[in-house]
Design an enzyme around this catalytic site. Structure first.
Site, PDB file in Angstrom:
ATOM      1  CB  THR A 277      69.344  39.557  25.203  1.00 30.25           C
ATOM      2  OG1 THR A 277      68.160  38.759  25.073  1.00 30.25           O
ATOM      3  CG2 THR A 277      68.932  41.024  25.247  1.00 30.25           C
TER       4      THR A 277
ATOM      5  CG  PHE B  17      71.631  43.740  27.697  1.00 29.74           C
ATOM      6  CD1 PHE B  17      70.418  44.047  28.294  1.00 29.74           C
ATOM      7  CD2 PHE B  17      71.970  42.404  27.537  1.00 29.74           C
ATOM      8  CE1 PHE B  17      69.563  43.043  28.726  1.00 29.74           C
ATOM      9  CE2 PHE B  17      71.121  41.393  27.963  1.00 29.74           C
ATOM     10  CZ  PHE B  17      69.913  41.719  28.558  1.00 29.74           C
TER      11      PHE B  17
END
Length: 367
Positions: A267, A269
């Site tokens: 992921t 960010f």
């Protein structure tokens, strides 16, 4: 009986241990000298009126890259980066810890990303939604916020992109976090587990492992992995799937590590703040642009990037909410907006778009 740790002075280990003790003494002295220098920097900035926030993302990125590049081993690059990030975090906190908002509750992967980027010596503030993170930073309650923007298997987080359309905040950094799911609980053995809590996505991403190792065990979806850890801590015979930070926060033992079915699940960010970041030489710039709804309009807008030799690493479209089939485009390119080549390309692009918003130029993720 002689203590087995007591080693005669003539033993080879005795000399090595004396050397380690001497090195530790030097390290302690040097660490405190560095902290004293950081305090002097803060005093100088305070005298100059730079009191809102002493943190400089570009300086931190430069230090981390320099130390990683100078590392001869045997310590790995990631270990060196992590050590110096925590050292800088602690030095900065001697004046005042950074206030950083993240998508809560405590124990989420977003908190883990905040710690990875800023170190653990921050005042981490869990907030229930991405909108509230933006509002917290806009209102000055926190200096920075950390929000998820895309996952390698699930795609973009549209709520984050939509928030940038409404906000004047800038992107000041990025964090790439390998998502490792861990099975945790208070049970001593897998055979004792009768229920597993986790977020629906995490349960899906660990389905294969659960089928092999916990067949027939009830799987219960909850609002977040952090909530799953809290429930596992309070419920005998239950376990949770969550990140390592959640195990630390809720006092759970890790029963099995890295149980995700896709080992490369990552992921990305974004760090949001109010102050522009200076160039480091290894930067990205994120843009939001709109074009006329004409044939070839998007090609004409993006063509200057190719002509100027600028690499575009991402493009994503979202409805503009101004009319049916009207879209805005989110674009990531290599370089800083102050770099002459990119600045020239952006000047051309601005003339070809109906709107161009620079969301921020920021250092590439160091590790």
């Amino acid at each position: 009986m002689r203590n087995p740790e007591t080693i005669p002075n003539e033993h080879p280990l005795a000399g090595i241990r004396r050397e380690i003790d001497a090195i530790d003494d030097q390290l302690l002295e040097l660490l405190n000298r560095r902290a004293a220098c950081a305090q002097k920097v803060a005093e100088i900035k305070t005298a100059a009126g730079e009191v809102e926030c002493f943190h400089r993302p570009e300086r931190e990125a430069e230090v981390l890259r320099r130390m990683a590049g100078r590392n001869p081993g045997p310590l790995g690059r990631d270990v060196v980066v992590r050590f110096f990030r925590e050292l800088m975090s602690e030095c900065l906190a001697l004046e005042k810890p950074l206030a950083v908002a993240f998508l809560g509750p405590a124990g989420t992967f977003t908190q883990q990303a905040a710690f990875k980027h800023f170190g653990h010596a921050i005042a981490a503030s869990p907030l229930p939604s991405i909108d509230e993170i933006f509002r917290s930073v806009e209102g000055g309650d926190c200096q920075y916020g950390v929000v998820p923007v895309e996952n390698s298997t699930e795609g973009v987080i549209t709520h984050t992109l939509d928030s940038f359309m409404r906000s004047g905040l800038l992107i000041t950094g990025e964090v790439s976090l390998r998502i490792h799911h861990n099975l945790m609980g208070q049970c001593g053995d897998l055979a004792e587990i009768r229920e597993v809590f986790s977020h629906q996505q995490s349960l899906a991403q660990c389905r294969g492992w659960l089928d092999r190792h916990l067949p027939g065990v009830r799987r219960t979806a909850v609002s977040s992995n952090a909530e799953a850890a809290r429930l596992a801590a309070a419920t005998p015979g239950c376990a949770a799937i969550a990140g390592e930070v959640a195990a630390e926060l809720y006092g759970l033992g890790i029963l099995a590590r890295n149980i995700e079915d896709e080992p490369d699940n990552t992921t990305r960010f974004l760090v949001i703040g109010r102050t522009p970041v200076n160039p480091t030489g290894q930067d990205k710039t994120s843009l939001l642009l709109t074009t006329r709804n004409d044939p070839g309009a998007l090609y004409g807008v993006l063509e200057p990037f190719a002509r100027h030799g600028i690499s575009m690493s991402k493009i994503e479209s979202r409805p503009s909410r101004r009319g049916a089939w009207d879209y805005v485009f989110f674009v990531d390119v290599e370089g800083h907006r102050d770099d002459p080549t990119l600045a020239g390309a952006l000047a051309e692009i601005e003339r070809k778009t109906t709107s161009l918003k620079i969301l921020g130029s920021y250092p590439k993720a160091v590790a």
